[in-house]
Design an enzyme around this catalytic site. Structure first.
Site, mmCIF file in Angstrom:
data_model
loop_
_atom_site.group_PDB
_atom_site.id
_atom_site.type_symbol
_atom_site.label_atom_id
_atom_site.label_comp_id
_atom_site.label_asym_id
_atom_site.label_seq_id
_atom_site.Cartn_x
_atom_site.Cartn_y
_atom_site.Cartn_z
ATOM 1 N N ASP A 32 0.850 -1.173 -0.039
ATOM 2 C CA ASP A 32 -0.053 -0.093 0.069
ATOM 3 C C ASP A 32 1.082 1.400 -0.039
ATOM 4 O O ASP A 32 1.801 1.121 0.731
ATOM 5 C CB ASP A 32 -0.765 0.184 1.316
ATOM 6 C CG ASP A 32 -1.977 1.284 1.118
ATOM 7 O OD1 ASP A 32 -2.080 1.834 0.011
ATOM 8 O OD2 ASP A 32 -2.633 1.764 2.235
ATOM 9 N N GLN A 57 -11.109 7.056 -6.199
ATOM 10 C CA GLN A 57 -11.747 7.722 -4.785
ATOM 11 C C GLN A 57 -13.163 8.306 -5.399
ATOM 12 O O GLN A 57 -13.523 7.942 -6.505
ATOM 13 C CB GLN A 57 -10.645 9.059 -4.368
ATOM 14 C CG GLN A 57 -9.424 8.290 -3.794
ATOM 15 C CD GLN A 57 -9.840 7.597 -2.326
ATOM 16 O OE1 GLN A 57 -10.824 7.628 -1.871
ATOM 17 N NE2 GLN A 57 -8.877 6.718 -2.031
ATOM 18 N N ASP A 80 -7.763 -6.796 1.087
ATOM 19 C CA ASP A 80 -6.904 -6.726 2.359
ATOM 20 C C ASP A 80 -7.637 -5.872 3.519
ATOM 21 O O ASP A 80 -8.399 -5.197 3.193
ATOM 22 C CB ASP A 80 -5.544 -6.084 1.869
ATOM 23 C CG ASP A 80 -5.677 -4.541 2.120
ATOM 24 O OD1 ASP A 80 -5.459 -4.159 3.290
ATOM 25 O OD2 ASP A 80 -5.829 -3.922 1.111
ATOM 26 N N CYS A 134 -14.226 -25.617 11.830
ATOM 27 C CA CYS A 134 -13.098 -25.062 11.148
ATOM 28 C C CYS A 134 -12.198 -26.041 11.125
ATOM 29 O O CYS A 134 -11.751 -26.714 11.973
ATOM 30 C CB CYS A 134 -12.648 -23.918 12.092
ATOM 31 S SG CYS A 134 -11.068 -23.063 11.480
ATOM 32 N N CYS A 151 -8.608 -24.910 10.679
ATOM 33 C CA CYS A 151 -7.419 -24.365 11.019
ATOM 34 C C CYS A 151 -6.583 -25.339 12.244
ATOM 35 O O CYS A 151 -7.148 -25.959 12.880
ATOM 36 C CB CYS A 151 -7.447 -23.021 11.518
ATOM 37 S SG CYS A 151 -7.970 -22.646 13.251
ATOM 38 N N CYS A 191 -7.872 -24.779 15.829
ATOM 39 C CA CYS A 191 -9.157 -25.434 16.122
ATOM 40 C C CYS A 191 -8.847 -27.080 15.891
ATOM 41 O O CYS A 191 -9.375 -27.782 16.739
ATOM 42 C CB CYS A 191 -10.250 -25.247 14.808
ATOM 43 S SG CYS A 191 -10.841 -23.692 15.165
ATOM 44 N N HIS A 226 -6.539 -18.761 13.644
ATOM 45 C CA HIS A 226 -7.706 -19.035 13.551
ATOM 46 C C HIS A 226 -8.411 -18.036 12.625
ATOM 47 O O HIS A 226 -9.351 -18.396 11.629
ATOM 48 C CB HIS A 226 -8.381 -19.206 14.735
ATOM 49 C CG HIS A 226 -9.924 -19.320 14.618
ATOM 50 N ND1 HIS A 226 -10.629 -20.546 13.985
ATOM 51 C CD2 HIS A 226 -10.951 -18.530 14.511
ATOM 52 C CE1 HIS A 226 -11.932 -20.131 14.025
ATOM 53 N NE2 HIS A 226 -12.136 -19.078 14.332
#
Length: 413
Positions: A95, A227, A302, A340, A342, A345, A371
């Site tokens: 960015d 913009q 993002d 989940c 992940c 988890c 997570h």
RNA sequence: GCGAACGUAGCUCAGUUGGUUAGAGCAUCGGGUUGUGGUUCCGAGGGUCGUGGGUUCAAUUCCCAUCGUUCGCC
């Protein structure tokens, strides 16, 4: 000159602006739609690059403003570029830092949040935490470091040089973001300045890419940033103007709430060329952002929210968000989310993560971040799959009704 | 046994020359976070000021007794 980036569309979803595709960069491909993982200071907070890859992260977005202040672009350049510096070898976005120039100083001042709808007044006259002003001119922006208050000046050309030194694959134009509450007159002025800067960014960017090519280095891509706040005519005008320039893709800036997506993002993506990728800057704190964004033509997102919220104990589940610090989780020996997949988890319980947070143990931040980032990345992955198998709208309805309950109707219509 | 100091929120402590609904930090409980703010922000609950008497229009504050803690001396 060869192209810095190639984008191909694989499948379109009829009755919407959604599509799946692939963004090809010198550091690999991104299957879109995709959630780009927030790595502001050249690190995804609390995670190693291997953990980012394991949770499904295809790409990372770092912030040129933060890296300019620390460690400095010259150090990253000397390290051989940001990929080597942080040991992440997939595609990396930067960015420009335009957002931070306007928001960060104010965000640090108590009672004022530049990104909040409660902010009033002219954002070009934002009061910095040190009492100094951030001053925007046609040439560039005078502002102060949030780290030590030192005076700095940034131009579009300097932002390009900075991002090229960092060596990311996809850059954002240096733009001027306007508060949602700014008046039309100021919004138009800032938009026109952003357009002027877009041309200057593109010119300097091409010069720098020619230097890369002459040295046999990878080319870098540049996205123009749209913009125009919530004004339909300005957003369409901005998208049309930038469409006429030779950008590799587009960033959409200044969108703050999921409710703005079906209007603002639609106006823009109906105007932008179909064959270039569109990145929604800073959005993705909640599932509605993702479903609506994709539906209205967004290819990449993002957002820092997944990891930031994780660090404060707010964890996503398919049944809505929970605060893992709440006392009722201290004896809950189930996973954060039973559906989940992940690492956190599959291996740990809510009671354990609750204990880690209560004890201020660092592993709690890591497990929570794994997570939440997995949850959001994976949610976009399921959206992508649902487009490919023609079940997007069914998937959207099921997911949002389970997550939001009755409030899901706001996003279903 | 004698002398002294101290007893205020779960913890560590402010405070009151006697005067509205007794404060702080930490802890507890809940919420927030969208182009990054881990160690943060916002809010809430929680005290018959050790106990019992007395003086006073009014006592957490002054006096007495008592209980407890700590220290010193025999």
């Amino acid at each position: 000159m060869k192209k810095a980036l190639e984008f191909s569309i694989k499948k379109r979803l009829s009755g919407s602006l959604a599509r799946t595709g692939v963004i090809k960069t010198p550091h690999g491909d991104i299957q879109t739609p995709a959630f780009i993982v927030g790595g502001t200071k050249a690190t995804v907070k609390t995670l190693t690059p291997e953990q980012v890859i394991e949770l499904g992260g295809q790409s990372i977005l770092v912030n040129a403003y933060h890296l300019m202040l620390r460690p400095g672009a010259e150090i990253i350049k000397a390290a051989g570029g940001v990929h080597k510096f942080m040991n992440f070898h997939g595609p990396i976005f930067t960015d420009s830092g335009g957002f931070q120039v306007f928001s960060l100083g104010m965000a640090y001042k108590k009672g004022i949040d530049a990104t909040s709808h409660s902010q009033k007044g002219d954002p070009s006259q934002a009061v910095h935490s040190t009492g100094q002003l951030t001053k925007v001119t046609d040439e560039g922006v005078h502002f102060r470091s949030h780290l030590d208050g030192s005076k700095l000046f940034m131009t579009p050309e300097m932002s390009m040089e900075l991002q090229h030194d960092i060596g990311s694959d996809i850059h954002m134009c240096f733009d001027e973001l306007t508060s949602p509450l700014a008046g039309r007159e100021y919004i138009e002025k800032a938009m026109n300045r952003t357009h002027s800067w877009a041309g200057r960014c593109l010119n300097r960017h091409k010069e720098l890419n020619e230097e890369h090519e002459s040295r046999g280095e990878n080319l870098q891509a540049l996205f123009g940033v749209v913009q125009g706040a919530r004004e339909e005519d300005y957003r369409k005008k901005s998208a049309a103007f930038l469409s006429g320039l030779d950008f590799d893709g587009f960033g959409i800036g200044g969108v703050f709430e999921p409710g703005e997506v079906p209007s603002t993002v639609r106006w823009i993506n109906e105007t932008l060329p179909e064959d270039k990728p569109r990145h929604l800057l800073g959005m993705g704190a909640q599932p509605a952002d993702l479903f609506l964004g994709v539906e209205y033509g967004i290819d990449t997102f993002d957002c820092v929210a997944p990891t930031r919220q994780a660090r404060n104990g707010a964890l996503y589940t398919y049944d809505g968000r929970i605060n893992i610090k709440n006392s009722n989780f201290s004896t809950d020996f189930g996973p954060i989310d039973r559906d989940c997949g992940c690492y956190a988890c599959k291996n740990f319980t809510r009671a354990y993560v609750n204990h880690l947070f209560k004890s201020e143990e660092i592993l709690g931040l890591t497990l929570a971040s794994i997570h939440n980032e997995y949850f959001i990345v994976h949610t976009v992955d399921t959206i992508r799959n649902s487009i490919e198998n023609g079940r997007f709208f069914e998937h959207k309805k099921e997911f949002l009704e389970r997550y939001y309950g009755e409030a899901a109707q706001l996003f279903l219509y």
